[in-house]
Design an enzyme around this catalytic site. Sequence first.
Site, PDB file in Angstrom:
ATOM      1  N   LYS A  97       2.263  -3.481  11.389  1.00  0.00           N
ATOM      2  CA  LYS A  97       1.397  -3.215  11.654  1.00  0.00           C
ATOM      3  C   LYS A  97       1.701  -3.900  13.168  1.00  0.00           C
ATOM      4  CE  LYS A  97      -1.995  -3.209   9.939  1.00  0.00           C
ATOM      5  NZ  LYS A  97      -3.374  -2.649   9.066  1.00  0.00           N
ATOM      6  N   LEU A 153     -21.499  -0.744   5.765  1.00  0.00           N
ATOM      7  CA  LEU A 153     -21.594   0.335   5.885  1.00  0.00           C
ATOM      8  C   LEU A 153     -20.648   1.259   6.904  1.00  0.00           C
ATOM      9  CD1 LEU A 153     -25.570   0.814   5.517  1.00  0.00           C
ATOM     10  CD2 LEU A 153     -23.655   1.819   3.754  1.00  0.00           C
ATOM     11  N   VAL A 187     -15.971   4.126   6.616  1.00  0.00           N
ATOM     12  CA  VAL A 187     -15.729   4.284   5.403  1.00  0.00           C
ATOM     13  C   VAL A 187     -17.691   4.157   4.411  1.00  0.00           C
ATOM     14  CG1 VAL A 187     -14.143   3.556   2.865  1.00  0.00           C
ATOM     15  CG2 VAL A 187     -13.542   3.975   5.704  1.00  0.00           C
ATOM     16  N   LYS A 240       0.742  -1.267   0.070  1.00  0.00           N
ATOM     17  CA  LYS A 240      -0.420   0.442   0.120  1.00  0.00           C
ATOM     18  C   LYS A 240       0.716   1.320   0.387  1.00  0.00           C
ATOM     19  CE  LYS A 240      -3.827  -0.019   2.303  1.00  0.00           C
ATOM     20  NZ  LYS A 240      -4.652  -0.088   3.325  1.00  0.00           N
ATOM     21  N   ASN A 272      -8.954  -4.242   3.388  1.00  0.00           N
ATOM     22  CA  ASN A 272      -8.311  -4.230   3.305  1.00  0.00           C
ATOM     23  C   ASN A 272      -7.887  -6.232   2.888  1.00  0.00           C
ATOM     24  OD1 ASN A 272      -6.141  -1.793   3.312  1.00  0.00           O
ATOM     25  ND2 ASN A 272      -7.133  -2.187   5.336  1.00  0.00           N
TER      26      ASN A 272
END
Length: 344
Positions: free
Chosen positions: A77, A179, A182, A65, A258
């Site tokens: 991470k 929902l 984002v 990314k 992701n």
Amino acid sequence: MDGTGSAAPERLVVERGRRSGQVIAISVDSTRLGPALGGCRVRAYPTWRDGVVDAVRLSAAMTEKAALAGLRHGGGKTVVALEPGFAGPRADLLADVGDLVEGFGGDYVTGPDVGTGPADMVGIGRRTRHVLCRPEAEGGSGDSSVPTALGVGAALDAVRAHLWPGRDLSALSFAVHGLGHVGALVARRLAAAGARLVVSDVDTSRRALAESLGAAWVSPEEALVADVDVLVPCAVGGVLTAGIVGDLRCAAVVGAANNQLDHDATADLLHARGVLWAPDPVVSGGGVIASVAREREGASAREAEERVRGIGARLGRILDAATASGTTPLHETRRVVRELLAAA
């Protein structure tokens, strides 16, 4: 493992927090392009070892990314594997994370992820300065979901131009799977543009948002196979499996979730079915692009927004190159990342 990150990360630290007693894993996949970036995920796992595996996998995805976003950063991470029923002080947990991040001496910078938000970054930031996305009132860039959603919008525009040149969003249909912060923002943008919407979420209280947008509410399972032009995954990863590819009724998949593919080989199955998959490391990069621009490079909010909009052009180039070579967008993204890492 899948991904362009090495099979083993550059550095992996797993410790039990001395205050909280919870197992914390930090995986730094690569610092070849610069200090590693990656959020702090706090959630329960079947075992703490599963949390460690997740940290390693997600850090490799962050290397992709960051590289694809044009950042001089690698991937990392943090995963906190919560024990069942943990109810200890949040401040203790965040302090433990902060101490572990500080131990990397700047080679790793954390931020929000699943189970954390800007307010948590304040707590982590009391123990280390290597943290992004604190609230703007605290000197950070705030909620990363807004630029992430902006990036998804830019990616949707790129796919629209690639598959349906000349057609407006109002002439297309979308299924938004998830929902959350984002997904809700993306759904609102699409509804405002006049697109036909199908939406879903595991939290049925989100149905009220669907009704306010004039969207059809379905179960998450139904959303994945809805008869729409574009599927927009904005929830958990791993939703694109070999088993579900044959049931898809969309022409494209473009979303913020992701690690959408269960395995790399699923990209080939999607390609064979004629379903265009926009690689999620490109699509979901808006949050990290904006936070790095504002907090580490001194860019204004407007400048950061323009950089996020660049996701559309970047994705467009990948799709055009994949089409020209007859390969998958995943193959093309991997080629780009390999070249960037090799050049570094």
